[in-house]
Design a protein around this motif. Structure first.
Motif, PDB file in Angstrom:
ATOM      1  N   TRP A 233       0.695  -1.203   0.010  1.00 37.32           N
ATOM      2  CA  TRP A 233       0.013   0.085  -0.125  1.00 37.32           C
ATOM      3  C   TRP A 233       0.956   1.273  -0.087  1.00 37.32           C
ATOM      4  N   GLY A 234       0.329   2.557  -0.701  1.00 36.52           N
ATOM      5  CA  GLY A 234       1.265   3.416  -0.976  1.00 36.52           C
ATOM      6  C   GLY A 234       1.051   4.485   0.140  1.00 36.52           C
ATOM      7  N   ALA A 235       2.020   5.458   0.472  1.00 32.80           N
ATOM      8  CA  ALA A 235       1.827   6.556   1.066  1.00 32.80           C
ATOM      9  C   ALA A 235       1.950   7.737   0.043  1.00 32.80           C
ATOM     10  N   LEU A 236       1.051   8.304  -0.401  1.00 36.47           N
ATOM     11  CA  LEU A 236       0.759   9.230  -1.207  1.00 36.47           C
ATOM     12  C   LEU A 236       1.298  10.710  -0.864  1.00 36.47           C
ATOM     13  N   TYR A 237       2.390  11.495  -1.313  1.00 31.93           N
ATOM     14  CA  TYR A 237       2.785  12.694  -0.755  1.00 31.93           C
ATOM     15  C   TYR A 237       3.543  13.626  -1.844  1.00 31.93           C
ATOM     16  N   LEU A 238       3.464  14.768  -1.845  1.00 34.13           N
ATOM     17  CA  LEU A 238       4.254  15.629  -2.404  1.00 34.13           C
ATOM     18  C   LEU A 238       5.145  16.644  -1.348  1.00 34.13           C
ATOM     19  N   GLU A 239       4.686  16.807  -0.425  1.00 34.07           N
ATOM     20  CA  GLU A 239       5.366  17.633   0.830  1.00 34.07           C
ATOM     21  C   GLU A 239       5.361  17.207   2.041  1.00 34.07           C
ATOM     22  N   ASN A 240       6.127  17.398   2.759  1.00 35.37           N
ATOM     23  CA  ASN A 240       6.202  17.233   4.233  1.00 35.37           C
ATOM     24  C   ASN A 240       7.261  18.270   4.736  1.00 35.37           C
ATOM     25  N   HIS A 241       7.384  17.963   6.072  1.00 34.22           N
ATOM     26  CA  HIS A 241       8.563  19.113   6.786  1.00 34.22           C
ATOM     27  C   HIS A 241      10.061  18.911   6.468  1.00 34.22           C
ATOM     28  N   ASP A 242      10.343  18.046   5.433  1.00 36.57           N
ATOM     29  CA  ASP A 242      11.706  17.925   5.028  1.00 36.57           C
ATOM     30  C   ASP A 242      11.693  18.356   3.489  1.00 36.57           C
TER      31      ASP A 242
ATOM     32  N   LYS B 176      -2.790   5.022  -6.169  1.00 35.83           N
ATOM     33  CA  LYS B 176      -3.280   3.982  -5.336  1.00 35.83           C
ATOM     34  C   LYS B 176      -2.155   3.989  -4.161  1.00 35.83           C
ATOM     35  N   GLY B 177      -3.119   4.480  -2.924  1.00 35.45           N
ATOM     36  CA  GLY B 177      -2.616   4.477  -1.838  1.00 35.45           C
ATOM     37  C   GLY B 177      -3.417   5.540  -0.864  1.00 35.45           C
ATOM     38  N   THR B 178      -2.709   5.950   0.430  1.00 36.62           N
ATOM     39  CA  THR B 178      -3.423   6.744   1.405  1.00 36.62           C
ATOM     40  C   THR B 178      -2.856   8.202   1.108  1.00 36.62           C
ATOM     41  N   PRO B 179      -3.632   9.275   0.917  1.00 36.35           N
ATOM     42  CA  PRO B 179      -3.006  10.432   0.432  1.00 36.35           C
ATOM     43  C   PRO B 179      -2.559  11.329   1.983  1.00 36.35           C
ATOM     44  N   PHE B 180      -1.507  11.824   2.037  1.00 37.14           N
ATOM     45  CA  PHE B 180      -1.029  12.820   3.033  1.00 37.14           C
ATOM     46  C   PHE B 180      -1.009  14.457   2.554  1.00 37.14           C
ATOM     47  N   ILE B 181      -1.696  15.008   3.409  1.00 39.86           N
ATOM     48  CA  ILE B 181      -1.530  16.529   2.994  1.00 39.86           C
ATOM     49  C   ILE B 181      -0.914  17.364   4.218  1.00 39.86           C
ATOM     50  N   TYR B 182       0.143  18.096   3.687  1.00 36.55           N
ATOM     51  CA  TYR B 182       1.085  18.769   4.491  1.00 36.55           C
ATOM     52  C   TYR B 182       0.428  20.157   4.948  1.00 36.55           C
ATOM     53  N   GLN B 183       0.382  20.504   6.177  1.00 38.58           N
ATOM     54  CA  GLN B 183      -0.324  21.782   6.431  1.00 38.58           C
ATOM     55  C   GLN B 183       0.130  23.051   5.448  1.00 38.58           C
ATOM     56  N   GLY B 184      -0.828  23.598   4.958  1.00 38.99           N
ATOM     57  CA  GLY B 184      -0.520  24.826   3.945  1.00 38.99           C
ATOM     58  C   GLY B 184      -0.752  24.197   2.723  1.00 38.99           C
ATOM     59  N   GLN B 185      -0.368  23.080   2.450  1.00 38.66           N
ATOM     60  CA  GLN B 185      -0.363  22.484   1.030  1.00 38.66           C
ATOM     61  C   GLN B 185      -1.760  22.810   0.573  1.00 38.66           C
ATOM     62  N   GLU B 186      -2.790  22.652   1.265  1.00 38.37           N
ATOM     63  CA  GLU B 186      -4.295  22.546   0.796  1.00 38.37           C
ATOM     64  C   GLU B 186      -4.549  24.165   0.459  1.00 38.37           C
ATOM     65  N   LEU B 187      -3.831  25.124   0.806  1.00 34.55           N
ATOM     66  CA  LEU B 187      -3.903  26.549   0.467  1.00 34.55           C
ATOM     67  C   LEU B 187      -3.274  26.954  -0.684  1.00 34.55           C
ATOM     68  N   GLY B 188      -1.995  25.945  -1.335  1.00 36.06           N
ATOM     69  CA  GLY B 188      -0.963  26.254  -2.208  1.00 36.06           C
ATOM     70  C   GLY B 188       0.133  27.017  -1.873  1.00 36.06           C
ATOM     71  N   MET B 189       0.536  26.954  -0.347  1.00 36.21           N
ATOM     72  CA  MET B 189       1.529  27.660   0.305  1.00 36.21           C
ATOM     73  C   MET B 189       2.817  27.536  -0.534  1.00 36.21           C
ATOM     74  N   THR B 190       3.676  28.660  -0.697  1.00 36.24           N
ATOM     75  CA  THR B 190       4.820  28.443  -1.504  1.00 36.24           C
ATOM     76  C   THR B 190       6.220  28.474  -0.587  1.00 36.24           C
ATOM     77  N   ASN B 191       7.265  28.259  -1.383  1.00 32.13           N
ATOM     78  CA  ASN B 191       8.557  28.406  -0.583  1.00 32.13           C
ATOM     79  C   ASN B 191       8.993  29.890  -0.405  1.00 32.13           C
ATOM     80  N   VAL B 192      10.043  30.212   0.478  1.00 31.66           N
ATOM     81  CA  VAL B 192      10.211  31.489   1.286  1.00 31.66           C
ATOM     82  C   VAL B 192      11.621  31.742   0.690  1.00 31.66           C
ATOM     83  N   GLN B 193      11.959  33.046   0.429  1.00 31.81           N
ATOM     84  CA  GLN B 193      13.355  33.480   0.339  1.00 31.81           C
ATOM     85  C   GLN B 193      13.701  34.560   1.342  1.00 31.81           C
ATOM     86  N   TYR B 194      14.391  33.824   2.374  1.00 30.13           N
ATOM     87  CA  TYR B 194      14.921  34.982   3.390  1.00 30.13           C
ATOM     88  C   TYR B 194      16.377  35.638   2.879  1.00 30.13           C
TER      89      TYR B 194
END
Length: 554
Positions: free
Chosen positions: A322-331, A363-381
């Motif tokens: 079974w798959g763990a479906l993700y595009l984003e996480n804390h890393d 096929k798998g269980t989707p994981f949503i990382y906080q803010g991904q559901e808003l379309g949050m973007t990278n930061v440039q400090y």
């Protein structure tokens, strides 16, 4: 295979330090999370995965644990945790904890005892070795965070091993007492109401030859520890015991962070009798990383490479596991930037919805990382000094040593820093995005006035509402069984712009198409009933518009 509750679930990952601050100290906490449970319930979340909330010196933001059976004061208390469990269950949500058992903090009482003397009863709880005859480290392994993987201890005149930071000494899994203590700790949390575990860096627990140098051509003479301590022969014995003495005795879900596991080895990890229920794969999210994980040597990848990685995994999952479906996480950086580069502001919403569609219906269980559901973007400090992430600082220094200018080194951090996903959650357009009424531990992304929860809740065409539609399509529609159980088949394999696949089950067939470009792409006419598109106007059937995604019933 008997269907499990977690196969139909949607899991939402929370980085607690950055989610919601209830007391104004600039750090998110458990009470802040409890305040937002109704938001997660509205979205349709079944399970919350919380990154480490244990006591920690925070050298690696909680992945350096100093006490496995308590809650860090900045996040709250065990009573707050029990309240969270109860309040989540009222909303039919379960709880997943992060399980970090490859290493501890060097401030854990076990390590303090271990380094006290050569004869201490806990000396063998960690991995100690004598120096070479010339006084140097036992071998030339480089830690994941840079520098030697061995740290000298002046008191006992030996080195200890650390796969990650020098403040994260590795536990000695060869020691039975260590294993039994860890297993008891896992079971203690289950009794507290935990319904699952995300198991951190677990494929590092079996070590290679501790006195053997690895071949290298790097100027510092070091070679990445992954080559010697990742998914080593014999690790299966440890993982089998871990499962038998903990997970197998409860109705839990486990997902392993398991770098180094090849697709052909998946059955032993996540098959019917696998060590875990799911594992996070890396091939699709690490396409852009150069040799030995060096951010400043990015790899140019194509959509064909992404398709290959996805199809290789999904084809194996058709047969087993079974798959763990993700595009984003804390890393990981934000998916919009990672997969699409610089997207024009006018296209961001459609692009975020397109990415959501492509991964959510695999096929798998989707994981949503906080803010991904808003379309949050990278930061440039503007300076490396603003970054908190240990890996970012290390990569910046490595880039300078390799001859890059400070501007070039900073750009590599902008692209790949883990702080990209760790910026505070963007709740509304007030000061600090209403994450805190104090000073946030990490600066909020400057675009929070344009991308936030309050605004998107009011807009039925927002990324947030689109994620809600995807969740409903997956969980409660007449197509749920096909989305959960359907066989995956890649289509349009030679197309350089479109990622496409089908899911087929019990006579029902869905077609998923995603345009990864900002141009219209002509298609042969597709016969089918459009179920979902990320545009307001209907799908034409003959072309995919810029960043368009469509789901069809064939």
């Amino acid at each position: 295979m008997e269907q499990k509750w977690w196969q139909k679930s949607v899991i939402y990952q929370i980085y607690p330090k950055s989610f919601n601050d209830s007391n104004g100290d600039g750090i998110g906490d458990l009470k802040g999370l409890i305040e937002k449970l109704d938001y997660l319930a509205f979205l349709g979340i079944d399970m919350i995965w919380i990154c480490p909330i244990y006591p920690s010196p925070m050298d690696d933001n909680g992945y350096d644990i100093s006490d496995y059976q308590d809650i860090a004061a900045e996040f709250g208390s065990l009573q707050d945790f029990e309240t969270l469990v109860a309040e989540a269950k009222k909303r039919n949500m379960k709880l997943m904890m992060d399980l970090v058992i490859n290493h501890t903090s060097d401030e854990h009482k076990w390590f303090i005892e271990s380094k006290a003397s050569l004869s201490n009863p806990k000396r063998d709880w960690y991995i100690w070795r004598n120096p070479k005859e010339d006084g140097s480290a036992p071998n030339n392994w480089r830690s994941i965070f840079g520098g030697s993987a061995w740290e000298w201890d002046q008191t006992t005149e030996q080195f200890y091993l650390h796969t990650f930071s020098k403040k994260q000494p590795d536990l000695n899994w060869e020691n039975e007492e260590v294993r039994e203590t860890l297993f008891n700790m896992v079971n203690w949390w289950v009794e507290k109401g935990v319904d699952g575990f995300r198991v951190d860096a677990i494929t590092f627990i079996k070590k290679g030859n501790l006195t053997e140098d690895l071949p290298t051509t790097d100027r510092d003479g070091l070679a990445l520890i992954s080559h010697a301590c990742l998914n080593q022969t014999g690790i299966g014995d440890f993982l089998t015991e871990l499962k038998q003495k903990t997970f197998a005795n409860f109705d839990l879900v486990t997902v392993a962070e398991a770098p180094g596991v090849k697709p052909e080895a998946m059955p032993s990890y996540i098959g019917d009798n696998g060590y875990f229920d799911m594992l996070f794969e890396f091939d699709h999210v690490d396409l852009d990383i150069g040799k030995d994980g060096k951010w400043f040597e990015p790899v140019n990848w194509s959509l064909h490479d992404l398709k290959t990685a996805i199809t290789k995994s999904q084809t194996h999952l058709n047969e087993s596991g079974w798959g763990a479906l993700y595009l984003e996480n804390h890393d990981q950086p934000r998916s919009l930037n990672k997969f699409l580069g610089e997207v024009a502001e006018a296209d961001r919403s459609k692009a975020a919805k397109m990415l959501a569609t492509f991964y959510f219906l695999l096929k798998g269980t989707p994981f949503i990382y906080q803010g991904q559901e808003l379309g949050m973007t990278n930061v440039q400090y503007e300076s490396i000094d603003v970054y908190d992430d240990l890996a970012s600082t290390d990569q910046y220094e490595m880039a300078l040593q390799a001859g890059l200018s400070s501007e070039e080194a900073l750009q590599s951090v902008w692209r790949r820093s883990r702080d990209n996903s760790r910026t505070p959650m963007q709740w509304d357009e007030t000061t600090h995005a209403d994450f805190t009424n104090g000073q946030p531990w990490l600066p909020v992304n400057e675009n929070y006035k344009a991308i936030n929860v309050e605004q998107q809740l009011k807009d039925p065409s927002s990324v947030l509402h689109y994620y809600k539609k995807l969740i409903e399509l997956r969980k409660t529609s007449e197509y749920s069984e096909t989305i959960v159980n359907g066989v995956y088949q890649s289509i349009l394999t030679e197309n350089d712009s479109i990622l496409g696949y089908t899911r087929e089950y019990a006579g029902q067939k869905l077609v998923v198409l995603a345009n990864f470009t900002n141009s219209s792409i002509q298609l042969e006419e597709l016969a089918g009933n459009p179920l979902l598109t990320n545009y307001e106007s209907p799908f034409s059937g003959r072309a995919l518009r810029p960043f368009e995604a469509v789901v069809l019933e064939a």
